[in-house]
Design a protein around this motif. Structure first.
Motif, PDB file in Angstrom:
ATOM      1  N   LEU A   1       0.839  -1.200   0.000  1.00 48.37           N
ATOM      2  CA  LEU A   1       0.000   0.000   0.000  1.00 48.37           C
ATOM      3  C   LEU A   1       0.874   1.250   0.000  1.00 48.37           C
ATOM      4  O   LEU A   1       1.905   1.298   0.676  1.00 48.37           O
ATOM      5  CB  LEU A   1      -0.906   0.028   1.232  1.00 48.37           C
ATOM      6  CG  LEU A   1      -1.936  -1.092   1.393  1.00 48.37           C
ATOM      7  CD1 LEU A   1      -2.753  -0.859   2.667  1.00 48.37           C
ATOM      8  CD2 LEU A   1      -2.856  -1.187   0.182  1.00 48.37           C
ATOM      9  N   ASN A   2       0.425   2.246  -0.733  1.00 47.30           N
ATOM     10  CA  ASN A   2       1.054   3.568  -0.675  1.00 47.30           C
ATOM     11  C   ASN A   2       0.281   4.393   0.342  1.00 47.30           C
ATOM     12  O   ASN A   2      -0.769   4.964   0.033  1.00 47.30           O
ATOM     13  CB  ASN A   2       1.024   4.233  -2.047  1.00 47.30           C
ATOM     14  CG  ASN A   2       1.577   5.649  -2.005  1.00 47.30           C
ATOM     15  OD1 ASN A   2       2.324   6.014  -1.082  1.00 47.30           O
ATOM     16  ND2 ASN A   2       1.216   6.462  -2.990  1.00 47.30           N
ATOM     17  N   GLU A   3       0.776   4.468   1.557  1.00 42.76           N
ATOM     18  CA  GLU A   3       0.049   5.109   2.646  1.00 42.76           C
ATOM     19  C   GLU A   3       0.516   6.532   2.921  1.00 42.76           C
ATOM     20  O   GLU A   3       0.059   7.157   3.891  1.00 42.76           O
ATOM     21  CB  GLU A   3       0.183   4.281   3.919  1.00 42.76           C
ATOM     22  CG  GLU A   3      -0.387   2.879   3.792  1.00 42.76           C
ATOM     23  CD  GLU A   3      -0.443   2.193   5.126  1.00 42.76           C
ATOM     24  OE1 GLU A   3      -1.559   2.056   5.676  1.00 42.76           O
ATOM     25  OE2 GLU A   3       0.626   1.803   5.632  1.00 42.76           O
TER      26      GLU A   3
ATOM     27  N   ASP B   1      -6.993   6.127  -2.640  1.00 48.02           N
ATOM     28  CA  ASP B   1      -6.913   5.431  -3.929  1.00 48.02           C
ATOM     29  C   ASP B   1      -6.120   4.132  -3.850  1.00 48.02           C
ATOM     30  O   ASP B   1      -6.361   3.207  -4.632  1.00 48.02           O
ATOM     31  CB  ASP B   1      -6.280   6.347  -4.982  1.00 48.02           C
ATOM     32  CG  ASP B   1      -7.163   7.544  -5.307  1.00 48.02           C
ATOM     33  OD1 ASP B   1      -8.379   7.445  -5.067  1.00 48.02           O
ATOM     34  OD2 ASP B   1      -6.638   8.570  -5.802  1.00 48.02           O
ATOM     35  N   THR B   2      -5.166   4.045  -2.928  1.00 49.16           N
ATOM     36  CA  THR B   2      -4.328   2.855  -2.867  1.00 49.16           C
ATOM     37  C   THR B   2      -5.124   1.586  -2.577  1.00 49.16           C
ATOM     38  O   THR B   2      -4.693   0.474  -2.928  1.00 49.16           O
ATOM     39  CB  THR B   2      -3.226   3.028  -1.795  1.00 49.16           C
ATOM     40  OG1 THR B   2      -2.303   1.954  -1.891  1.00 49.16           O
ATOM     41  CG2 THR B   2      -3.822   3.085  -0.394  1.00 49.16           C
TER      42      THR B   2
ATOM     43  N   GLN C   1      -6.420  -0.476  -5.899  1.00 49.10           N
ATOM     44  CA  GLN C   1      -5.512  -1.065  -6.872  1.00 49.10           C
ATOM     45  C   GLN C   1      -5.905  -2.502  -7.193  1.00 49.10           C
ATOM     46  O   GLN C   1      -6.505  -3.213  -6.379  1.00 49.10           O
ATOM     47  CB  GLN C   1      -4.069  -1.023  -6.353  1.00 49.10           C
ATOM     48  CG  GLN C   1      -3.848  -1.778  -5.056  1.00 49.10           C
ATOM     49  CD  GLN C   1      -2.399  -1.734  -4.594  1.00 49.10           C
ATOM     50  OE1 GLN C   1      -1.510  -2.165  -5.322  1.00 49.10           O
ATOM     51  NE2 GLN C   1      -2.170  -1.204  -3.398  1.00 49.10           N
TER      52      GLN C   1
END
Length: 325
Positions: free
Chosen positions: A199-201, A281-282, A285
């Motif tokens: 995850l891009n947190e 948004d992550t 995906q």
């Protein structure tokens, strides 16, 4: 002369014995009209007119007075009662306000913020999704040792109608990271992974924090979330006592879905912090969803069954036809 008029009218249709017309006698009073001595059309008209004029001359009673509008002070208790009923219904079934008591969700939420929680969708079977910020009841003494509030009478009343959180209710607010069937893990300083997907947190994790905490108390983990539960974490990772640090409780750190009050959708107070709370948004995906292992193991059997059924039906039909011959 009056007798002659009556006789002429009844016996010779308005003529005397010499053939000259005789004027009809006009009744002198209402009593003569009602006696029934005449039968002509003219008399009928006069009868109706006489009666109409008599009715019009009868005295009429005073007109009814218009009702006075109810006093505002008499309507005020009714309006207040309706408002209270609506507030209780909204609190119970639609939306409830909650106050943020700590910094565990910074910078998404600040201490003292008021959020509005959607309580309607769970009534229709909706369950928490990844990335949502949710309010939930304390699953198993997560708030042990936390100070309890001592509200005054006004605060108790406002919490009763849903305009303030209740001091008696032990509720928490966190972000849903994993749902039933997910494998959630975090090693080293991160990143946090769900079903093997990182995850891009950065957009929501507190600045300067790492997705994982380098400690022996629960910062490093790999768990499988059972069905009917969620795994939650605070956005301020190094200042949040969440699922990671409650794995010794009866739920293994998970939050039962039935304990989730609802999703926080809006920051309503203070005014300068008005904002929505969307799903990052992550969490959208591709490949993030867990592969349904049960479905994969059953799939070959299902295909075999689909192939066998038509053959079995065909064979049974042939046997039935052979028996009838």
């Amino acid at each position: 002369m009056g007798d002659v008029a009556v006789g002429a009218r009844s016996g010779h249709d308005g003529e005397d014995h010499r053939g000259r017309p005789v004027e009809s006698a006009v009744p002198a009073s209402g009593s003569a009209v009602t006696s029934g001595s005449g039968s002509g059309a003219g008399e009928d008209d006069r009868v109706t007119g006489e009666q109409t004029r008599t009715d019009d001359q009868e005295p009429q009673g005073p007109a009814p007075k218009p009702k006075k509008p109810r006093s505002f002070w008499k309507e005020l208790p009714i309006l207040v009662g309706i408002a209270l009923v609506l507030a209780l219904l909204i609190k119970t079934f639609l939306v409830q306000a909650f106050s943020i008591p700590s910094d565990s969700m910074q910078n998404t939420l600040q201490q003292g913020d008021r959020v509005l929680v959607d309580k309607l969708t769970p009534w229709f079977g909706s369950e928490p999704e990844r990335g949502e910020v949710v309010v939930f009841h304390d699953p198993d003494n997560w708030l042990a040792g936390e100070p309890t509030a001592d509200p005054n009478a006004l605060q108790e009343f406002l919490s009763w109608i849903g305009l303030m959180p209740s001091a008696e209710e032990k509720d928490l607010i966190k972000r849903v990271v994993g749902i039933g069937g997910d494998t959630v893990e975090c090693k080293g300083t991160g990143p946090l992974k769900i079903n093997g997907k990182a995850l891009n947190e950065e957009p929501y994790v507190y600045p300067g924090n790492t997705p994982c905490s380098m400690d022996d108390q629960g910062g490093q983990f790999k768990v499988k979330v059972p069905e009917g539960h969620v795994w939650v974490m605070g956005d301020h990772r190094q200042n949040s006592r969440d699922s990671r640090y409650n794995r010794s409780d009866k739920n293994g750190g998970m939050v039962p879905v039935e304990d989730v009050v609802g999703r926080a959708v809006v920051v309503a107070w203070p005014v300068n912090r008005w904002d929505t709370l969307p799903v990052p948004d992550t969490f959208d995906q591709e490949g993030l969803k867990a592969a349904p292992a049960a479905a994969l193991s059953v799939a070959p059997q299902g295909l075999a069954l689909v192939g066998v059924v038509p053959f079995a039906l065909w064979r049974r039909r042939r046997i039935a036809v052979a028996q009838t011959r």
